[in-house]
Design a protein around this motif. Structure first.
Motif, PDB file in Angstrom:
ATOM      1  N   HIS A  50       0.847  -1.198   0.000  1.00  0.00           N
ATOM      2  CA  HIS A  50       0.000   0.000   0.000  1.00  0.00           C
ATOM      3  C   HIS A  50       0.882   1.246   0.000  1.00  0.00           C
ATOM      4  CE1 HIS A  50      -3.942  -1.888   1.263  1.00  0.00           C
ATOM      5  NE2 HIS A  50      -3.106  -2.863   1.558  1.00  0.00           N
ATOM      6  N   ASP A  51       0.255   2.399  -0.206  1.00  0.00           N
ATOM      7  CA  ASP A  51       0.989   3.654  -0.080  1.00  0.00           C
ATOM      8  C   ASP A  51       1.064   4.073   1.391  1.00  0.00           C
ATOM      9  OD1 ASP A  51      -1.912   4.197  -0.248  1.00  0.00           O
ATOM     10  OD2 ASP A  51      -1.314   6.279  -0.045  1.00  0.00           O
ATOM     11  N   LEU A  52       1.963   5.012   1.660  1.00  0.00           N
ATOM     12  CA  LEU A  52       2.070   5.614   2.986  1.00  0.00           C
ATOM     13  C   LEU A  52       1.695   7.081   2.853  1.00  0.00           C
ATOM     14  CD1 LEU A  52       2.822   5.489   5.971  1.00  0.00           C
ATOM     15  CD2 LEU A  52       5.191   5.969   5.316  1.00  0.00           C
ATOM     16  N   CYS A  53       0.630   7.457   3.518  1.00  0.00           N
ATOM     17  CA  CYS A  53       0.082   8.813   3.411  1.00  0.00           C
ATOM     18  C   CYS A  53       0.345   9.572   4.708  1.00  0.00           C
ATOM     19  CB  CYS A  53      -1.410   8.733   3.119  1.00  0.00           C
ATOM     20  SG  CYS A  53      -2.209  10.318   2.907  1.00  0.00           S
ATOM     21  N   GLY A  54       0.923  10.768   4.584  1.00  0.00           N
ATOM     22  CA  GLY A  54       1.277  11.531   5.776  1.00  0.00           C
ATOM     23  C   GLY A  54       0.080  12.091   6.515  1.00  0.00           C
TER      24      GLY A  54
ATOM     25  N   LEU B 204       4.858   7.385  -1.511  1.00  0.00           N
ATOM     26  CA  LEU B 204       4.753   8.267  -0.353  1.00  0.00           C
ATOM     27  C   LEU B 204       3.929   9.467  -0.784  1.00  0.00           C
ATOM     28  CD1 LEU B 204       8.473   8.229   0.917  1.00  0.00           C
ATOM     29  CD2 LEU B 204       6.596   6.719   1.590  1.00  0.00           C
ATOM     30  N   VAL B 205       2.890   9.749  -0.030  1.00  0.00           N
ATOM     31  CA  VAL B 205       1.989  10.853  -0.378  1.00  0.00           C
ATOM     32  C   VAL B 205       1.900  11.773   0.835  1.00  0.00           C
ATOM     33  CG1 VAL B 205      -0.251  11.431  -1.379  1.00  0.00           C
ATOM     34  CG2 VAL B 205       0.677   9.150  -1.700  1.00  0.00           C
ATOM     35  N   SER B 206       2.056  13.061   0.616  1.00  0.00           N
ATOM     36  CA  SER B 206       2.067  13.999   1.742  1.00  0.00           C
ATOM     37  C   SER B 206       0.698  14.126   2.397  1.00  0.00           C
ATOM     38  CB  SER B 206       2.545  15.374   1.285  1.00  0.00           C
ATOM     39  OG  SER B 206       1.637  15.926   0.331  1.00  0.00           O
ATOM     40  N   ALA B 207      -0.359  14.016   1.582  1.00  0.00           N
ATOM     41  CA  ALA B 207      -1.725  14.142   2.087  1.00  0.00           C
ATOM     42  C   ALA B 207      -2.654  13.330   1.204  1.00  0.00           C
ATOM     43  CB  ALA B 207      -2.161  15.608   2.100  1.00  0.00           C
ATOM     44  N   GLN B 208      -3.781  12.966   1.742  1.00  0.00           N
ATOM     45  CA  GLN B 208      -4.759  12.171   1.012  1.00  0.00           C
ATOM     46  C   GLN B 208      -5.084  12.855  -0.320  1.00  0.00           C
ATOM     47  OE1 GLN B 208      -8.030  11.677   0.024  1.00  0.00           O
ATOM     48  NE2 GLN B 208      -8.113   9.454   0.235  1.00  0.00           N
TER      49      GLN B 208
ATOM     50  N   LEU C 282       5.375  10.742  -4.246  1.00  0.00           N
ATOM     51  CA  LEU C 282       6.649  10.115  -4.611  1.00  0.00           C
ATOM     52  C   LEU C 282       6.402   8.660  -4.974  1.00  0.00           C
ATOM     53  CD1 LEU C 282       9.782  10.184  -4.792  1.00  0.00           C
ATOM     54  CD2 LEU C 282       9.814   9.482  -2.384  1.00  0.00           C
ATOM     55  N   ASP C 283       6.663   8.311  -6.213  1.00  0.00           N
ATOM     56  CA  ASP C 283       6.524   6.939  -6.704  1.00  0.00           C
ATOM     57  C   ASP C 283       7.759   6.141  -6.273  1.00  0.00           C
ATOM     58  OD1 ASP C 283       6.331   4.623  -8.183  1.00  0.00           O
ATOM     59  OD2 ASP C 283       6.393   5.605 -10.134  1.00  0.00           O
ATOM     60  N   THR C 284       7.559   5.012  -5.596  1.00  0.00           N
ATOM     61  CA  THR C 284       8.675   4.215  -5.075  1.00  0.00           C
ATOM     62  C   THR C 284       9.074   3.060  -5.993  1.00  0.00           C
ATOM     63  OG1 THR C 284       7.188   2.785  -3.823  1.00  0.00           O
ATOM     64  CG2 THR C 284       8.042   4.745  -2.681  1.00  0.00           C
TER      65      THR C 284
ATOM     66  N   ALA D  86     -11.669   7.624 -11.659  1.00  0.00           N
ATOM     67  CA  ALA D  86     -10.385   7.115 -11.181  1.00  0.00           C
ATOM     68  C   ALA D  86      -9.665   8.213 -10.401  1.00  0.00           C
ATOM     69  CB  ALA D  86      -9.528   6.654 -12.355  1.00  0.00           C
ATOM     70  N   TYR D  87      -8.815   7.807  -9.463  1.00  0.00           N
ATOM     71  CA  TYR D  87      -8.022   8.771  -8.711  1.00  0.00           C
ATOM     72  C   TYR D  87      -7.032   9.472  -9.638  1.00  0.00           C
ATOM     73  CZ  TYR D  87      -9.907   6.536  -4.532  1.00  0.00           C
ATOM     74  OH  TYR D  87     -10.750   6.042  -3.568  1.00  0.00           O
ATOM     75  N   PRO D  88      -6.582  10.696  -9.258  1.00  0.00           N
ATOM     76  CA  PRO D  88      -5.737  11.499 -10.159  1.00  0.00           C
ATOM     77  C   PRO D  88      -4.456  10.807 -10.604  1.00  0.00           C
ATOM     78  CG  PRO D  88      -6.507  12.839  -8.315  1.00  0.00           C
ATOM     79  CD  PRO D  88      -6.914  11.431  -8.023  1.00  0.00           C
ATOM     80  N   THR D  89      -3.876   9.946  -9.772  1.00  0.00           N
ATOM     81  CA  THR D  89      -2.603   9.298 -10.115  1.00  0.00           C
ATOM     82  C   THR D  89      -2.790   8.031 -10.951  1.00  0.00           C
ATOM     83  OG1 THR D  89      -2.629   8.085  -8.018  1.00  0.00           O
ATOM     84  CG2 THR D  89      -1.458  10.198  -8.048  1.00  0.00           C
TER      85      THR D  89
END
Length: 289
Positions: A23-27, A54-58, A67-69, A128-131
């Motif tokens: 999953h992603d990690l959202c700050g 890594l996403v700074s906010a939802q 940030l794509d890992t 769909a989500y923006p990304t």
């Protein structure tokens, strides 16, 4: 997966079972690994994160940094292989790129006995989500045949099936048709979440070796982000504590409702998303029941 209890595999009698959480990690904005790790851990399993971004906010909020890992994941996973880290389950969610789908398929192949729960986190409310590019949405279809349990909402189901978004207000016949179509794509079982009928939310449960059924809970007037991750995580915790697919889906739906009811009394809940932390005892009690 039938209505029978899920027999949790054990590495050995002196060790915990392990689930890789992709999953992603959202700050900021309660979702993804911030929900997955504590909720699934309530089943007494070791949750190992594989961060897809890594996403700074939802992503419902603006602005957010992303940030794509993808370029890091091969090295990340190769160290696990060198350490001989085996997993009993894999639970996938939000992905950062289409290339990650190939990496996940490879990880599935290297862990063939792992029980795979796939939440195709791609969108909501018909979009769909923006990304998520068209290429990503198309590539996500390749994961469906790997799913022991597929957990889409109606938006994600329509993307996977390549059909027009049917909305959330579906009859039982329409819902069963979607569930059957997803199983025809190769999913062993499906929990289709978030169907609206009257004053209730229905979650449809289908599997190749059980009769189609639905579970329901009241609709809450407030919609919060993170509830999809919360539902799938509570479902996963239920399965890994030995509960049936139907009972786990039933618990997950009611738990989400309870968490929304708690959250709406907190300042800033529309930005922060669903709060579940004070109610985690409910998950522990269900897992131990």
């Amino acid at each position: 997966m039938s209505s029978e209890k899920f027999n949790l595999p054990q590495i050995n009698k002196n060790d915990q079972s392990r689930i890789a959480a992709i999953h992603d990690l959202c700050g900021y904005g309660n979702c993804s690994l911030a929900i997955v790790m504590p909720i699934v851990s309530c089943a007494g399993v070791d949750v190992l994160p594989i961060p897809t971004s890594l996403v700074s906010a939802q992503t419902n909020l603006s602005p957010f940094a992303f940030l794509d890992t993808t370029s890091f994941l091969p090295e990340y996973l190769s160290t696990w292989q060198e350490l001989n880290i085996k997993v009993d389950g894999v639970y996938t969610g939000f992905l950062g790129s289409s290339e990650q789908i190939s990496l996940i398929k490879d990880y599935f192949e290297k862990n063939p006995k792992a029980y795979r729960i796939i939440d195709p986190v791609m969108g909501d409310h018909g979009k769909a989500y923006p990304t998520y590019t068209e290429e990503m949405c198309e590539a996500m279809k390749e994961l469906v045949p790997y799913a022991d349990v597929l957990v889409p909402n109606t938006t994600e189901a329509s993307i996977l099936l390549g059909i027009d978004y049917p909305g959330d207000e579906l009859s039982k016949e329409q819902t069963k048709e979607i569930v059957d179509a997803l199983m025809d794509m190769g999913a062993k079982s499906v929990v289709l979440k978030g169907i609206r009928r009257g004053d209730a939310i229905y979650n449809a449960v289908g599997a190749k070796d059980m009769e189609y059924c639905e579970v329901s809970n009241p609709i809450h007037k407030t919609a919060l982000h993170g509830t999809g991750d919360l539902f799938a995580s509570a479902l996963t915790a239920g399965l890994y504590s030995g509960h049936s697919l139907k009972d786990s889906a039933d618990f997950a739906g009611n738990f989400v409702y309870d968490c929304i009811e708690y959250s709406v009394n907190l300042d800033g809940h529309l930005m922060r998303g669903v709060s579940f932390e004070p109610l985690m005892n409910k998950v522990i009690e269900f897992c131990n029941s």
